[in-house]
Design a protein around this motif. Structure first.
Motif, PDB file in Angstrom:
ATOM      1  N   SER A 174      -8.565  -0.066   6.358  1.00 44.16           N
ATOM      2  CA  SER A 174      -8.331  -0.754   5.089  1.00 44.16           C
ATOM      3  C   SER A 174      -7.072  -0.248   4.391  1.00 44.16           C
ATOM      4  O   SER A 174      -6.386  -1.022   3.738  1.00 44.16           O
ATOM      5  CB  SER A 174      -9.553  -0.622   4.178  1.00 44.16           C
ATOM      6  OG  SER A 174      -9.940   0.717   4.055  1.00 44.16           O
ATOM      7  N   ASP A 209      -9.582   6.882   4.792  1.00 44.03           N
ATOM      8  CA  ASP A 209      -9.275   5.462   4.715  1.00 44.03           C
ATOM      9  C   ASP A 209      -9.380   4.924   3.286  1.00 44.03           C
ATOM     10  O   ASP A 209      -9.774   3.779   3.080  1.00 44.03           O
ATOM     11  CB  ASP A 209     -10.223   4.676   5.629  1.00 44.03           C
ATOM     12  CG  ASP A 209      -9.569   3.389   6.105  1.00 44.03           C
ATOM     13  OD1 ASP A 209      -8.334   3.323   6.046  1.00 44.03           O
ATOM     14  OD2 ASP A 209     -10.288   2.476   6.533  1.00 44.03           O
ATOM     15  N   SER A 210      -9.070   5.782   2.283  1.00 42.60           N
ATOM     16  CA  SER A 210      -9.136   5.302   0.905  1.00 42.60           C
ATOM     17  C   SER A 210      -7.836   5.664   0.182  1.00 42.60           C
ATOM     18  O   SER A 210      -7.131   6.582   0.588  1.00 42.60           O
ATOM     19  CB  SER A 210     -10.304   5.952   0.172  1.00 42.60           C
ATOM     20  OG  SER A 210      -9.991   7.306  -0.121  1.00 42.60           O
ATOM     21  N   GLN A 257       0.839  -1.212   0.000  1.00 42.37           N
ATOM     22  CA  GLN A 257       0.000   0.000   0.000  1.00 42.37           C
ATOM     23  C   GLN A 257       0.871   1.258   0.000  1.00 42.37           C
ATOM     24  O   GLN A 257       0.609   2.198  -0.746  1.00 42.37           O
ATOM     25  CB  GLN A 257      -0.929  -0.008   1.219  1.00 42.37           C
ATOM     26  CG  GLN A 257      -2.037  -1.034   1.091  1.00 42.37           C
ATOM     27  CD  GLN A 257      -2.974  -1.001   2.266  1.00 42.37           C
ATOM     28  OE1 GLN A 257      -2.637  -0.539   3.343  1.00 42.37           O
ATOM     29  NE2 GLN A 257      -4.174  -1.517   2.060  1.00 42.37           N
TER      30      GLN A 257
END
Lengths: 266, 282
Positions: A214, A130-131, A66
């Motif tokens: 996430s 959270d994206s 990520q």
């Protein structure tokens, strides 16, 4: 008082200070090699078990990817917008342009905690907390001023007559940009991209506000580990984080050196 | 020859994408936060009045300012030593020094804070080492107090202090030093009465830069202070993420913002800002 003795003393002191600056940062390396299961310095033997744990852990690995995706995407966006903007301001080159440059450098000088608040305030109603898009956009805004600085520095040394010659010979604005200006400022663009990558890769304060479950970057997961202060896997993660940063730094330093040599000989 | 007007417009067109991003995602919400500071929870200057009436707010501001001033003073003095040695070193040594400085500059603040945690803890390397050689019998408390926060912050700030000072030393005409010496001044006199005054713009710029970064510093106080040394940035994050008191957080952010901008303005009087920020990362 003997001045050269004072100067020599000061030089010795400076070396000690520089060692003080670098050495503590390297402490994560021995800690990551401890054979014990708690945070400690290895005494008798070294072990790679914490690296095995790090690379075997689905959570750490997902954070690693990520972070990589976010850093690469924001580097791309920041480099593109920052480079265009630097060229634009270079062409404008007026008082208004310099005011605009100061405004666009604000994300670099305003404390990250205020930036974090601003992004948080905006992203909650937009559902971007959270994206990936949220973090990528935030890191882009923070990194673009670095690109603006490095590309502007390159443009300062770029001969404006080259552009005029290209336009005078009939090339369009787009062709001139692609074939004449961009090759001329490539070192500045590359340096900007490296700095943008590192700034996103290491970013923690804004990320603390924007990432929840996430999307969980490497610094974010390290932050938790540091707060809990027990698991040596954090030390291994710190070493990985640091190695990636230093490799990026080395790429930049070697490129800068090659360029300096090229200038001398060419 | 193309006419001047469309050329100008084309330039602004290239600025547009970044300007749109910065305005929409950054400056817009910051204006919104400034607005919140006088409207949340109720319109008026209640949030600002709390600065005088609330003991905890006064204490946090005081802690922040005290730590910033001490950290700035130490960082600038240490930075001056390093810059002086670099200017007077041979080329090879100077490059090695610059390399060390940049490496420490680039290592993530999170990694460095983690390292200090390992070094300064009760069972950290420093305490264990000092105990082993018998200097101390009880571990020194470095963590969860201002000492630890200061060590971590100075460590982070020294490279920022070196770069503006180095720039001003390199810009100085070295012949004034020879002139002072040949006119009979001692080395110490030359340093205090000629060298130091001439490098003062760099020192002031370095001090302001370090002070600005310190004011809003979050990571080191939050980790090494362990909740015991509360500075403005950490307090803001608690207000936003935990107690949800946006008004107070917005007021502190406004103070921080105007403080930083005022200091930047002051700094621009001493040094071209682009040499400071450009110098740091190019």
């Amino acid at each position: 008082m003997n001045p050269s003795a004072a100067a020599r003393l000061n030089t010795a002191l400076a070396w000690v200070l520089l060692a003080f600056l670098v050495a503590p940062a390297l402490v994560a390396i021995p800690v990551s090699l401890t054979p014990k299961t708690f945070l400690s310095f290895p005494t008798d033997e070294l072990s790679l078990q914490h690296y095995r744990k790090l690379f075997g852990s689905a959570e750490w690995m997902s954070s690693f990817w990520q972070s990589t995706v976010i850093a690469l995407a924001s580097t791309l966006l920041a480099t593109a917008t920052g480079t265009l903007c630097a060229i634009g301001l270079w062409r404008v080159s007026s008082r208004a342009g310099e005011v605009m440059r100061a405004v666009l450098l604000l994300p670099l000088v305003i404390p990250p905690i205020i930036a974090a608040m601003a992004f948080y305030r905006l992203f909650v109603p937009l559902g971007l907390i959270d994206s990936y898009p949220g973090l990528i956009l935030a890191h882009t805004v923070l990194a673009a001023p670095l690109v603006l600085i490095t590309v502007s520095a390159s443009l300062a040394g770029f001969d404006v007559r080259l552009e005029q010659a290209s336009r005078g010979l009939g090339a369009s604005g787009f062709t001139t940009m692609r074939r004449v200006i961009l090759p001329g400022i490539k070192p500045g663009v590359m340096a900007g991209a490296v700095f943008a990558f590192i700034s996103s890769w290491d970013e923690i304060v804004v990320t603390l506000f924007l990432s929840k479950f996430s999307v969980y970057t490497l610094p974010r997961r390290m932050w938790n580990g540091i707060r809990e202060n027990t698991d040596p896997t954090v030390a291994a993660a710190a070493v990985v984080l640091m190695v990636v940063t230093l490799v990026a730094f080395l790429i930049w330093a070697l490129a800068a050196r090659a360029r300096a040599k090229g200038l001398k000989h060419g | 020859m193309t006419p001047a007007r469309p050329r100008l417009n084309a330039g602004w067109l290239l600025v547009l994408p970044l300007l749109a991003l910065v305005l929409a995602l950054f400056l817009g919400p910051i204006v919104n936060i400034l607005w919140l500071s006088v409207t949340d929870p109720e319109p008026g200057f209640g949030n600002y009045a709390a600065l005088i009436t609330s003991d905890s707010l006064t204490r946090i501001l005081w802690t922040t300012l005290r730590i910033c001033v001490i950290c700035t003073a130490i960082s600038v003095i240490l930075g001056y030593c390093i810059a002086y040695a670099m200017v007077h070193a041979a080329d090879g040594d100077r490059n090695r020094m610059l390399g060390l400085l940049l490496v420490s500059f680039w290592i993530s603040v999170l990694v460095r804070t983690f390292s200090w945690l390992m070094l300064l803890g009760r069972n950290g390397l420093v305490n264990n080492g000092l105990e082993a050689i018998g200097v101390i019998s009880q571990p020194i408390a470095f963590m969860r107090n201002e000492l630890g926060v200061l060590i971590g912050m100075v460590h982070y700030m020294v490279p920022y202090a070196v770069l503006p000072i180095l720039a001003s030393m390199q810009a100085m005409d070295g012949r004034v030093v020879s002139a002072s010496r040949s006119l009979g001044a001692t080395g110490a006199q030359t340093f205090w009465r000629v060298y130091l005054p001439l490098t003062r713009p760099g020192v002031v710029a370095a001090a302001l830069l370090v002070f600005i970064i310190n004011l809003g510093f979050y990571v080191v106080p939050a980790v090494l202070g362990g909740g015991k040394v509360l500075m403005v940035a950490e307090y803001i994050s608690v207000q936003v993420l935990i107690t949800l008191r946006w008004g107070t957080a917005a007021m502190l952010a406004a103070l921080l913002l105007f403080g930083v901008l005022a200091l930047l303005f002051l700094m621009s009087r001493f040094m071209k800002l682009s040499t400071v920020f450009g110098g740091a990362r190019t």
